[in-house]
Design a protein around this motif. Structure first.
Motif, PDB file in Angstrom:
ATOM      1  N   LEU A 146      18.387   9.646  -4.232  1.00 18.38           N
ATOM      2  CA  LEU A 146      19.218   8.515  -3.791  1.00 18.38           C
ATOM      3  C   LEU A 146      20.707   8.874  -3.774  1.00 18.38           C
ATOM      4  CD1 LEU A 146      17.426   5.444  -5.352  1.00 18.38           C
ATOM      5  CD2 LEU A 146      17.683   6.009  -2.937  1.00 18.38           C
ATOM      6  N   GLN A 147      21.069   9.813  -4.655  1.00 19.17           N
ATOM      7  CA  GLN A 147      22.468  10.253  -4.673  1.00 19.17           C
ATOM      8  C   GLN A 147      22.880  10.898  -3.352  1.00 19.17           C
ATOM      9  OE1 GLN A 147      23.344  12.842  -7.942  1.00 19.17           O
ATOM     10  NE2 GLN A 147      25.106  11.574  -8.435  1.00 19.17           N
ATOM     11  N   THR A 148      21.897  11.409  -2.620  1.00 14.72           N
ATOM     12  CA  THR A 148      22.231  11.994  -1.319  1.00 14.72           C
ATOM     13  C   THR A 148      22.461  10.903  -0.263  1.00 14.72           C
ATOM     14  OG1 THR A 148      19.943  12.145  -0.512  1.00 14.72           O
ATOM     15  CG2 THR A 148      20.764  14.014  -1.812  1.00 14.72           C
ATOM     16  N   LYS A 149      22.129   9.650  -0.631  1.00  8.37           N
ATOM     17  CA  LYS A 149      22.216   8.549   0.336  1.00  8.37           C
ATOM     18  C   LYS A 149      23.292   7.531  -0.018  1.00  8.37           C
ATOM     19  CE  LYS A 149      18.098   9.533   2.229  1.00  8.37           C
ATOM     20  NZ  LYS A 149      17.903   9.720   3.646  1.00  8.37           N
ATOM     21  N   LEU A 150      23.512   7.345  -1.348  1.00 11.98           N
ATOM     22  CA  LEU A 150      24.363   6.245  -1.813  1.00 11.98           C
ATOM     23  C   LEU A 150      25.255   6.711  -2.959  1.00 11.98           C
ATOM     24  CD1 LEU A 150      21.519   3.599  -2.239  1.00 11.98           C
ATOM     25  CD2 LEU A 150      23.422   3.338  -0.657  1.00 11.98           C
ATOM     26  N   ILE A 156      14.408   0.400   8.310  1.00 16.89           N
ATOM     27  CA  ILE A 156      14.226   0.891   6.938  1.00 16.89           C
ATOM     28  C   ILE A 156      14.764   2.316   6.851  1.00 16.89           C
ATOM     29  CG2 ILE A 156      12.492   1.398   5.151  1.00 16.89           C
ATOM     30  CD1 ILE A 156      12.892  -1.601   5.874  1.00 16.89           C
ATOM     31  N   ASP A 157      15.654   2.572   5.903  1.00 14.38           N
ATOM     32  CA  ASP A 157      16.265   3.903   5.788  1.00 14.38           C
ATOM     33  C   ASP A 157      15.376   4.878   5.019  1.00 14.38           C
ATOM     34  OD1 ASP A 157      18.717   3.112   7.020  1.00 14.38           O
ATOM     35  OD2 ASP A 157      19.142   1.982   5.199  1.00 14.38           O
ATOM     36  N   SER A 158      14.847   4.428   3.878  1.00 10.89           N
ATOM     37  CA  SER A 158      14.063   5.328   3.021  1.00 10.89           C
ATOM     38  C   SER A 158      12.955   4.549   2.342  1.00 10.89           C
ATOM     39  CB  SER A 158      14.935   5.898   1.894  1.00 10.89           C
ATOM     40  OG  SER A 158      16.004   6.612   2.415  1.00 10.89           O
ATOM     41  N   PRO A 218      -2.697   3.321   3.750  1.00  9.61           N
ATOM     42  CA  PRO A 218      -2.327   3.575   5.152  1.00  9.61           C
ATOM     43  C   PRO A 218      -0.840   3.339   5.450  1.00  9.61           C
ATOM     44  CG  PRO A 218      -4.367   2.307   5.041  1.00  9.61           C
ATOM     45  CD  PRO A 218      -3.835   2.366   3.640  1.00  9.61           C
ATOM     46  N   VAL A 219      -0.186   2.523   4.634  1.00 12.85           N
ATOM     47  CA  VAL A 219       1.246   2.273   4.866  1.00 12.85           C
ATOM     48  C   VAL A 219       2.053   3.551   4.581  1.00 12.85           C
ATOM     49  CG1 VAL A 219       3.220   0.791   4.313  1.00 12.85           C
ATOM     50  CG2 VAL A 219       0.905  -0.146   4.200  1.00 12.85           C
ATOM     51  N   LEU A 220       1.547   4.369   3.642  1.00 12.01           N
ATOM     52  CA  LEU A 220       2.236   5.635   3.361  1.00 12.01           C
ATOM     53  C   LEU A 220       2.218   6.517   4.612  1.00 12.01           C
ATOM     54  CD1 LEU A 220       0.898   6.472  -0.224  1.00 12.01           C
ATOM     55  CD2 LEU A 220       2.978   5.253   0.425  1.00 12.01           C
ATOM     56  N   ASN A 221       1.066   6.570   5.273  1.00  6.57           N
ATOM     57  CA  ASN A 221       0.987   7.370   6.507  1.00  6.57           C
ATOM     58  C   ASN A 221       1.921   6.809   7.585  1.00  6.57           C
ATOM     59  OD1 ASN A 221      -0.908   9.011   5.368  1.00  6.57           O
ATOM     60  ND2 ASN A 221      -2.635   7.798   6.107  1.00  6.57           N
ATOM     61  N   TYR A 222       1.963   5.488   7.631  1.00  6.25           N
ATOM     62  CA  TYR A 222       2.831   4.811   8.611  1.00  6.25           C
ATOM     63  C   TYR A 222       4.288   5.283   8.444  1.00  6.25           C
ATOM     64  CZ  TYR A 222       5.178   0.800  10.851  1.00  6.25           C
ATOM     65  OH  TYR A 222       5.968  -0.001  11.634  1.00  6.25           O
ATOM     66  N   TYR A 223       4.766   5.299   7.190  1.00 11.56           N
ATOM     67  CA  TYR A 223       6.160   5.710   6.954  1.00 11.56           C
ATOM     68  C   TYR A 223       6.329   7.228   7.010  1.00 11.56           C
ATOM     69  CZ  TYR A 223       7.560   0.952   5.829  1.00 11.56           C
ATOM     70  OH  TYR A 223       7.854  -0.383   5.908  1.00 11.56           O
ATOM     71  N   ARG A 224       5.274   7.970   6.647  1.00 15.67           N
ATOM     72  CA  ARG A 224       5.349   9.437   6.760  1.00 15.67           C
ATOM     73  C   ARG A 224       5.556   9.811   8.225  1.00 15.67           C
ATOM     74  NH1 ARG A 224       0.812  10.608   4.212  1.00 15.67           N
ATOM     75  NH2 ARG A 224       1.756  10.707   2.160  1.00 15.67           N
ATOM     76  N   ASP A 225       4.806   9.152   9.103  1.00 14.06           N
ATOM     77  CA  ASP A 225       4.931   9.422  10.536  1.00 14.06           C
ATOM     78  C   ASP A 225       6.329   9.090  11.051  1.00 14.06           C
ATOM     79  OD1 ASP A 225       2.344  10.210  10.519  1.00 14.06           O
ATOM     80  OD2 ASP A 225       1.525   8.398  11.454  1.00 14.06           O
ATOM     81  N   LYS A 226       6.971   8.127  10.425  1.00 11.79           N
ATOM     82  CA  LYS A 226       8.331   7.764  10.849  1.00 11.79           C
ATOM     83  C   LYS A 226       9.382   8.679  10.224  1.00 11.79           C
ATOM     84  CE  LYS A 226       7.658   2.892  11.865  1.00 11.79           C
ATOM     85  NZ  LYS A 226       8.072   2.953  13.272  1.00 11.79           N
TER      86      LYS A 226
END
Ligand SMILES: Nc1nc2c(ncn2[C@@H]2O[C@H](COP(=O)(O)OP(=O)(O)O)[C@@H](O)[C@H]2O)c(=O)[nH]1
Ligand SMILES: Nc1ncnc2c1ncn2[C@@H]1O[C@H](COP(=O)(O)OP(=O)(O)O)[C@@H](O)[C@H]1O
Length: 216
Positions: free
Chosen positions: A200-204, A96-98, A170-178
């Protein structure tokens, strides 16, 4: 990501329009399965009607099966993952990128959901205050009737918000940690959207013809 009614579908539409990603909405997918009375749909129905999340193994199988078909395209997931086991299952299959988190207060959400109307066949979403159809109760493109979602009843909305707090936060924390979580806070999609767009313009690349990023 975001609580029910935070604007995931609305923001997803704008992202697709500008960045040309393939879109997969877990809610739309479940509703299509319920309408077609598939095995997945029949299982999902009782959970959704009660404002509960569909079991992890059911939704994960459904989403991963659909993602196989999108493999060659960059995609946007809307409404999945909603629990840590779902996020872990997704991680095993894809990188997962973002992760975009729409942080909208619950009081704002409760008002919005009583005014939400949908066109079941396409998943198009309206709101009697924010984005009304041209003709009250009628889908703009097909002329077919709009309906309110059964699970947008106030008591079911409360249960969904509770499930969000317990299982999805808790999923927010999961991705914050990543290090992939981007949180956008506010009470109005039109104010949140320019920030999501800028991120998103900085990515795509923006592949749309339109210049104004603030337009739907
Ligand atoms: N009043 C108001 N309604 C909004 C706004 N943004 C989205 N909506 C409406 O709120 C409802 C929930 O939005 P939706 O995109 O379906 O949220 P989701 O459940 O997170 O996918 C829909 O009826 C939208 O049309 C906003 O800024 N203000
Ligand atoms: N990832 C998921 N895991 C479990 N249940 C889900 C998931 N996505 C959707 N659902 C079920 O479908 C319902 C509707 O989801 P959705 O259309 O995304 O609505 P909202 O974001 O407004 O809650 C949820 O309340 C839940 O019961």
């Amino acid at each position: 990501m975001g609580p029910p009614g935070s604007g995931k579908g609305t923001v997803s539409d704008r992202i697709l329009k500008h960045f040309g990603l393939k879109h997969l909405s877990s809610g739309d997918l479940l509703r299509t399965n319920m309408q077609r009375r598939t095995e997945f749909g029949l299982i999902a129905k009782t959970f959704i009607a009660q404002g509960q999340l569909v079991p992890d193994d059911v939704i994960t199988r459904l989403i991963l099966q659909e993602l196989k078909d999108l493999d060659q395209h960059p995609w946007l997931l809307d409404g999945f993952p909603r629990t840590v086991p779902q996020a872990e299952a997704l991680d095993k299959a894809y990188q997962i990128d973002s992760v975009i988190d729409l942080n909208v207060p619950f009081d704002t959400i409760k008002q919005r959901l009583t005014a939400r109307w949908i066109h079941p066949a396409s998943g198009r979403v309206y709101n009697t205050e924010f984005s009304p159809p041209k003709v009250t109760g009628i889908d703009d493109l097909t002329g077919e009737p709009l309906v309110q979602r059964d699970d947008d009843k106030p008591e079911t909305v409360m249960k969904r918000l509770k499930a969000y707090e317990v299982l999805t936060r808790p999923v927010l924390n999961y991705y914050r940690d990543k290090g992939v979580l981007e949180t956008f806070s506010g009470t109005e999609t039109n104010k949140i959207w320019p920030h999501v767009y800028a991120f998103l313009q900085t990515k795509l690349p923006d592949v749309s013809q339109k210049e104004a990023a603030s337009q739907r």
